[in-house]
Design a protein around this motif. Structure first.
Motif, PDB file in Angstrom:
ATOM      1  N   PHE A  50       0.816  -1.211   0.000  1.00 31.57           N
ATOM      2  CA  PHE A  50       0.000   0.000   0.000  1.00 31.57           C
ATOM      3  C   PHE A  50       0.848   1.258   0.000  1.00 31.57           C
ATOM      4  CE2 PHE A  50      -3.974  -2.054   1.778  1.00 31.57           C
ATOM      5  CZ  PHE A  50      -4.744  -1.670   0.704  1.00 31.57           C
ATOM      6  N   CYS A  51       1.873   1.229   0.777  1.00 29.84           N
ATOM      7  CA  CYS A  51       2.572   2.471   1.092  1.00 29.84           C
ATOM      8  C   CYS A  51       3.941   2.529   0.447  1.00 29.84           C
ATOM      9  CB  CYS A  51       2.691   2.631   2.607  1.00 29.84           C
ATOM     10  SG  CYS A  51       1.096   2.513   3.402  1.00 29.84           S
ATOM     11  N   ASN A  52       4.191   1.652  -0.485  1.00 33.07           N
ATOM     12  CA  ASN A  52       5.444   1.710  -1.202  1.00 33.07           C
ATOM     13  C   ASN A  52       6.651   1.666  -0.259  1.00 33.07           C
ATOM     14  OD1 ASN A  52       6.855   1.723  -3.553  1.00 33.07           O
ATOM     15  ND2 ASN A  52       6.767   3.941  -3.849  1.00 33.07           N
ATOM     16  N   SER A  53       6.568   0.753   0.687  1.00 33.70           N
ATOM     17  CA  SER A  53       7.637   0.499   1.651  1.00 33.70           C
ATOM     18  C   SER A  53       7.859   1.608   2.685  1.00 33.70           C
ATOM     19  CB  SER A  53       8.969   0.204   0.955  1.00 33.70           C
ATOM     20  OG  SER A  53       8.821  -0.957   0.181  1.00 33.70           O
ATOM     21  N   GLU A  54       7.096   2.689   2.602  1.00 32.58           N
ATOM     22  CA  GLU A  54       7.211   3.720   3.633  1.00 32.58           C
ATOM     23  C   GLU A  54       6.369   3.300   4.838  1.00 32.58           C
ATOM     24  OE1 GLU A  54       8.836   6.695   3.660  1.00 32.58           O
ATOM     25  OE2 GLU A  54       9.817   6.112   1.795  1.00 32.58           O
ATOM     26  N   PRO A  55       6.923   3.345   6.027  1.00 34.67           N
ATOM     27  CA  PRO A  55       6.108   2.997   7.201  1.00 34.67           C
ATOM     28  C   PRO A  55       5.133   4.116   7.547  1.00 34.67           C
ATOM     29  CG  PRO A  55       8.354   3.557   7.850  1.00 34.67           C
ATOM     30  CD  PRO A  55       8.268   3.726   6.356  1.00 34.67           C
ATOM     31  N   VAL A  56       3.867   3.905   7.223  1.00 34.15           N
ATOM     32  CA  VAL A  56       2.829   4.894   7.537  1.00 34.15           C
ATOM     33  C   VAL A  56       1.684   4.208   8.253  1.00 34.15           C
ATOM     34  CG1 VAL A  56       2.527   7.049   6.275  1.00 34.15           C
ATOM     35  CG2 VAL A  56       2.768   4.944   5.003  1.00 34.15           C
ATOM     36  N   ALA A  57       0.911   4.968   8.968  1.00 33.52           N
ATOM     37  CA  ALA A  57      -0.241   4.415   9.678  1.00 33.52           C
ATOM     38  C   ALA A  57      -1.298   3.964   8.685  1.00 33.52           C
ATOM     39  CB  ALA A  57      -0.818   5.469  10.607  1.00 33.52           C
ATOM     40  N   LEU A  58      -1.992   2.889   9.029  1.00 35.61           N
ATOM     41  CA  LEU A  58      -3.090   2.411   8.199  1.00 35.61           C
ATOM     42  C   LEU A  58      -4.235   3.413   8.251  1.00 35.61           C
ATOM     43  CD1 LEU A  58      -3.568  -1.350   9.118  1.00 35.61           C
ATOM     44  CD2 LEU A  58      -2.936  -0.467   6.899  1.00 35.61           C
ATOM     45  N   PRO A  59      -4.861   3.657   7.114  1.00 39.88           N
ATOM     46  CA  PRO A  59      -6.090   4.468   7.162  1.00 39.88           C
ATOM     47  C   PRO A  59      -7.109   3.768   8.055  1.00 39.88           C
ATOM     48  CG  PRO A  59      -5.434   3.980   4.886  1.00 39.88           C
ATOM     49  CD  PRO A  59      -4.554   3.166   5.780  1.00 39.88           C
ATOM     50  N   SER A  60      -7.927   4.545   8.760  1.00 42.47           N
ATOM     51  CA  SER A  60      -8.804   3.944   9.766  1.00 42.47           C
ATOM     52  C   SER A  60      -9.802   2.957   9.178  1.00 42.47           C
ATOM     53  CB  SER A  60      -9.524   5.030  10.562  1.00 42.47           C
ATOM     54  OG  SER A  60     -10.247   5.840   9.676  1.00 42.47           O
ATOM     55  N   ASP A  61     -10.272   3.202   7.952  1.00 39.43           N
ATOM     56  CA  ASP A  61     -11.234   2.252   7.380  1.00 39.43           C
ATOM     57  C   ASP A  61     -10.559   0.924   7.037  1.00 39.43           C
ATOM     58  OD1 ASP A  61      -9.872   3.607   5.321  1.00 39.43           O
ATOM     59  OD2 ASP A  61     -11.356   2.980   3.846  1.00 39.43           O
ATOM     60  N   VAL A  62      -9.342   0.982   6.559  1.00 39.60           N
ATOM     61  CA  VAL A  62      -8.594  -0.247   6.283  1.00 39.60           C
ATOM     62  C   VAL A  62      -8.356  -0.991   7.584  1.00 39.60           C
ATOM     63  CG1 VAL A  62      -6.381  -1.186   5.475  1.00 39.60           C
ATOM     64  CG2 VAL A  62      -7.452   0.712   4.256  1.00 39.60           C
ATOM     65  N   ARG A  63      -7.983  -0.249   8.607  1.00 43.18           N
ATOM     66  CA  ARG A  63      -7.737  -0.832   9.916  1.00 43.18           C
ATOM     67  C   ARG A  63      -8.993  -1.532  10.434  1.00 43.18           C
ATOM     68  NH1 ARG A  63      -4.248   2.091  14.478  1.00 43.18           N
ATOM     69  NH2 ARG A  63      -3.215   2.850  12.631  1.00 43.18           N
ATOM     70  N   ALA A  64     -10.124  -0.872  10.294  1.00 37.92           N
ATOM     71  CA  ALA A  64     -11.393  -1.440  10.772  1.00 37.92           C
ATOM     72  C   ALA A  64     -11.724  -2.720  10.015  1.00 37.92           C
ATOM     73  CB  ALA A  64     -12.518  -0.419  10.625  1.00 37.92           C
ATOM     74  N   ARG A  65     -11.560  -2.684   8.698  1.00 36.83           N
ATOM     75  CA  ARG A  65     -11.858  -3.874   7.900  1.00 36.83           C
ATOM     76  C   ARG A  65     -10.926  -5.020   8.246  1.00 36.83           C
ATOM     77  NH1 ARG A  65     -12.510  -0.623   3.321  1.00 36.83           N
ATOM     78  NH2 ARG A  65     -10.542  -1.325   2.482  1.00 36.83           N
TER      79      ARG A  65
END
Ligand SMILES: [Zn+2]
Length: 79
Positions: A50-65
């Motif tokens: 998703f993030c092209n190897s950059e460590p970023v927080a998951l979007p909340s909807d993705v996290r919920a799913r």
């Protein structure tokens, strides 16, 4: 920590937001639980894609799913 704890904390763990004792606790669980290792590994890879190897927080909807899918999986396994 048990499997449920790992699922609950997985996004914090992958975001690096867990404190060191919780992190150690989770990693101890991963050492002997192949299921959770697989889940953590898959989630990590998904985030990287998703993030092209950059460590970023998951979007909340993705996290919920993700949590919903994992909870369902756990419920199926547990009697
Ligand atoms: Zn587990």
């Amino acid at each position: 920590m048990n499997c449920r704890g790992v699922i609950r904390e997985i996004s914090n763990y992958l975001d690096g937001e867990l404190d060191s004792s919780a992190r150690a606790d989770l990693e101890r669980h991963l050492e002997h639980c192949e299921d959770c290792r697989l889940v953590v590994d898959t989630t990590k890879k998904t985030i990287q894609i998703f993030c092209n190897s950059e460590p970023v927080a998951l979007p909340s909807d993705v996290r919920a799913r993700l949590h919903e899918a994992l909870e369902k999986r756990l419920r199926r396994r547990a009697p």
